[in-house]
Design an enzyme around this catalytic site. Structure first.
Site, short mmCIF file in Angstrom:
data_model
loop_
_atom_site.label_atom_id
_atom_site.label_comp_id
_atom_site.label_asym_id
_atom_site.label_seq_id
_atom_site.Cartn_x
_atom_site.Cartn_y
_atom_site.Cartn_z
N TYR A 78 0.87 -1.18 0.00
CA TYR A 78 0.00 0.00 0.00
C TYR A 78 0.90 1.23 0.00
O TYR A 78 1.99 1.20 -0.56
CB TYR A 78 -0.96 -0.06 1.20
CG TYR A 78 -2.15 0.84 1.07
CD1 TYR A 78 -2.96 0.80 -0.07
CD2 TYR A 78 -2.46 1.75 2.07
CE1 TYR A 78 -4.04 1.64 -0.20
CE2 TYR A 78 -3.55 2.59 1.96
CZ TYR A 78 -4.33 2.54 0.81
OH TYR A 78 -5.41 3.38 0.69
N LYS A 100 -20.74 -20.11 -9.91
CA LYS A 100 -19.96 -19.97 -11.14
C LYS A 100 -18.55 -19.50 -10.82
O LYS A 100 -17.56 -20.01 -11.36
CB LYS A 100 -20.66 -18.97 -12.06
CG LYS A 100 -20.26 -19.03 -13.51
CD LYS A 100 -20.80 -20.32 -14.15
CE LYS A 100 -20.45 -20.40 -15.62
NZ LYS A 100 -21.50 -19.87 -16.46
N GLU A 133 -24.21 -14.01 -17.96
CA GLU A 133 -24.84 -15.21 -17.42
C GLU A 133 -26.31 -14.96 -17.11
O GLU A 133 -26.67 -13.94 -16.51
CB GLU A 133 -24.12 -15.61 -16.12
CG GLU A 133 -24.50 -16.95 -15.58
CD GLU A 133 -23.81 -18.09 -16.32
OE1 GLU A 133 -24.26 -19.24 -16.18
OE2 GLU A 133 -22.83 -17.83 -17.03
N ASP A 134 -27.16 -15.90 -17.53
CA ASP A 134 -28.57 -15.92 -17.14
C ASP A 134 -29.28 -14.59 -17.43
O ASP A 134 -30.01 -14.06 -16.59
CB ASP A 134 -28.71 -16.28 -15.66
CG ASP A 134 -28.28 -17.71 -15.39
OD1 ASP A 134 -28.11 -18.47 -16.35
OD2 ASP A 134 -28.12 -18.08 -14.21
N ASP A 187 -24.37 -19.06 -21.43
CA ASP A 187 -25.61 -19.76 -21.75
C ASP A 187 -25.68 -20.06 -23.24
O ASP A 187 -26.29 -21.05 -23.66
CB ASP A 187 -26.83 -18.92 -21.35
CG ASP A 187 -26.83 -18.60 -19.87
OD1 ASP A 187 -26.49 -19.50 -19.08
OD2 ASP A 187 -27.16 -17.47 -19.50
N ALA A 208 -29.47 -20.31 -26.17
CA ALA A 208 -28.66 -21.51 -26.34
C ALA A 208 -28.87 -22.13 -27.71
O ALA A 208 -27.92 -22.52 -28.39
CB ALA A 208 -29.00 -22.52 -25.25
N ASN A 216 -33.40 -27.82 -18.73
CA ASN A 216 -33.00 -27.84 -17.34
C ASN A 216 -34.07 -27.16 -16.49
O ASN A 216 -34.50 -26.07 -16.84
CB ASN A 216 -31.66 -27.11 -17.19
CG ASN A 216 -31.06 -27.24 -15.81
OD1 ASN A 216 -31.43 -28.09 -15.04
ND2 ASN A 216 -30.12 -26.36 -15.51
N ASN A 262 -21.78 -27.16 -18.94
CA ASN A 262 -20.94 -26.04 -19.37
C ASN A 262 -19.62 -25.95 -18.62
O ASN A 262 -18.69 -25.27 -19.07
CB ASN A 262 -21.70 -24.72 -19.19
CG ASN A 262 -22.80 -24.56 -20.20
OD1 ASN A 262 -23.22 -25.51 -20.84
ND2 ASN A 262 -23.29 -23.33 -20.36
#
Length: 491
Positions: free
Chosen positions: A114, A169, A211-212, A237, A273, A364, A394
């Site tokens: 630092y 994830k 994602e999603d 995805d 997908a 899914n 995946n």
């Protein structure tokens, strides 16, 4: 009754029982008679007046685990003290944490990590921003970004509810590729706000994993971010799924002795997908791909189609087949489902599809057809489930993909990279190993992530968009960027 699996809905029941060790057998029997799976029965405490017993078991859903608890409580001399859901226990406090890579034990340590020493490093990066990859966590960091609009099979549940999935994830990134990934759950489902938010945080990351995020918004977000950022943007995805599907299909076709260029393929699901799978299959050499969605079989001569469905229809269905899924399956060699449960009937596999059909039922959490039912008539069956052979997961793709992208200092993801990644996964299954029940390696196979990383980086060759030395493991090359050899961006 559906089958339970050891980790599906796992609970530990703490029981107070009479001081009779035979009760352990009665507990295990009661659970088994209700269709549960007993994974452990432990004596936690033994006294002259009672035993404390922990029975760990699994059911197939929440109602079933309630039935297991009731069955145990019905045993004479047994009282349920408490019930713990092991999945929720695992999530207490979250699944990831930040840890320091440097020791901070002395003033000397602090002065370098630092102030004042850190100021020298910041000044150096201000003069040479490209050094941020080398001198900060940026070079090994990925942002896992979601708006919570299309989470697993749960739908639009929002950013807070998406957090456990994004944490998972991030944990997978670390476990399989030693990448530091950070869950970024955005409190907006507005396309412009999401794009701007990711652009603003991008300087701290070496890659973006979308994602999603629901279709069609995800297509626009990915396209725009690819154009505006100088780091790779990867929608797992879409492209992670496509990579693993292509890898599995390569090997399934080896089993049935057919060629990708010659087979007829039906893809059920024209969303994120499905579109990515179609794009990669066509790029890999498939000629006859038909997409089925809510509108029926997508065909370019259907004037009612608009937007993404119209674009998808124009790239597929060369025979312009019209009708429902059963019609599309006439003479088809391959079914790939990324759509909804129970769409595919076993008799269609038997009566409509070509000899030695291949069925990938990947919806899914519930597939288009039960894999055991499909296996009666299909030569090769794959699903997203871990309790059947050939799990399309995946995790086989994205850790290695980002390991390769980060090591190569890549600025973009190309179709060629994705095909190389799929071929690398397929090649992990050796000729002497391949059979209808083993067309894809386990996610825990030690060779997968490294093989994908090397493939993504082009085995030390210049990667499209690479801005520095490509390093994969101990490999290194200082090959410069070849602008003329850059591949086109993904659609």
């Amino acid at each position: 009754m559906p089958a339970a699996t050891p980790s599906s809905y796992s609970i530990t029941i703490r029981l107070h029982t009479s001081p009779d060790y035979a009760v352990v057998g009665r507990i295990a029997t009661a659970i088994a008679e209700q269709g549960g799976i007993v994974t452990a029965v432990d004596i936690a405490d033994s006294r002259h007046d009672r035993l404390v017993v922990d029975a760990t078991c699994s059911g197939f859903d929440v109602n079933h685990t309630d039935d297991l608890v009731e069955a145990v409580e019905a045993i004479d001399g047994v009282k349920v003290h408490k019930v713990s859901d092991r999945t929720f226990l695992l999530h207490l406090g979250g699944k990831i944490a930040v840890s320091s890579k440097v020791a901070l034990k002395t003033r000397d340590d602090l002065s370098m990590a630092y102030t004042p020493g850190v100021g020298r490093v910041s000044s150096a990066i201000a003069k040479h921003p490209e050094d941020a990859r080398r001198l900060t966590v940026k070079g090994n960091s990925v942002a896992v970004v979601t708006d919570g609009s299309a989470v697993l099979g749960l739908g639009n549940i929002g950013p807070e509810a998406a957090m456990p999935v994004m944490e998972g994830k991030a944990a997978l990134f670390k476990q399989f590729a030693d990448i530091d990934a950070w869950p970024i759950c955005l409190a907006s489902q507005d396309t412009e706000e999401i794009i701007r938010a990711v652009e603003m945080i991008a300087p701290g990351f070496g890659g973006i994993n979308l994602e999603d995020i629901a279709a069609p918004r995800c297509f626009e977000i990915e396209r725009r971010l690819r154009e505006s950022l100088d780091i790779p943007v990867f929608h797992d995805d879409q492209h992670g799924t496509a990579i693993v599907v292509l890898a599995a299909l390569r090997n399934a076709l080896r089993v049935v002795d057919k060629w990708l260029e010659q087979v007829r393929i039906v893809v059920s699901g024209g969303g994120a997908a499905g579109s990515a799978i179609v794009t990669l299959l066509l790029a890999a050499g498939a000629k006859d791909v038909v997409v089925y969605d809510r509108e029926g079989l997508l065909s370019s001569d259907d004037e009612s189609l608009t937007g993404a469905k119209r674009e998808l229809a124009e790239r597929t269905n060369p025979r312009q087949v019209r009708g429902d899924l059963a019609d599309g399956l006439q003479g088809a060699d391959v079914f790939i489902g990324v759509s909804a449960p129970n769409l595919l009937k076993a008799e269609w596999i038997r009566d409509n599809m070509a000899e030695d059909p291949i069925v990938f039922a990947l919806a899914n959490p519930d597939p288009e057809i039960d894999p055991a039912e499909a296996a009666q008539f299909a030569k090769v069956v794959a699903s997203g489930r871990s309790d059947y052979p050939n799990q399309i997961n995946n995790v086989l793709a994205f850790p290695g993909v980002f390991r390769g992208l980060l090591d190569a200092h890549a600025e973009d993801v190309t179709i060629e990279m994705l095909i190389r990644a799929a071929d690398a996964i397929a090649a992990v299954v050796k000729d002497e190993e391949i059979n209808p029940s083993y067309i894809i390696p386990s996610v825990f196979h030690p060779d997968v992530a490294d093989a994908v990383a090397v493939a993504i980086a082009g085995e030390g060759k210049t990667s499209a968009g690479a801005t520095g030395p490509i390093k994969v493991g101990s490999r290194s090359t200082a090959a410069p960027v070849d602008e003329t050899g850059a591949l086109p961006r993904l659609r």
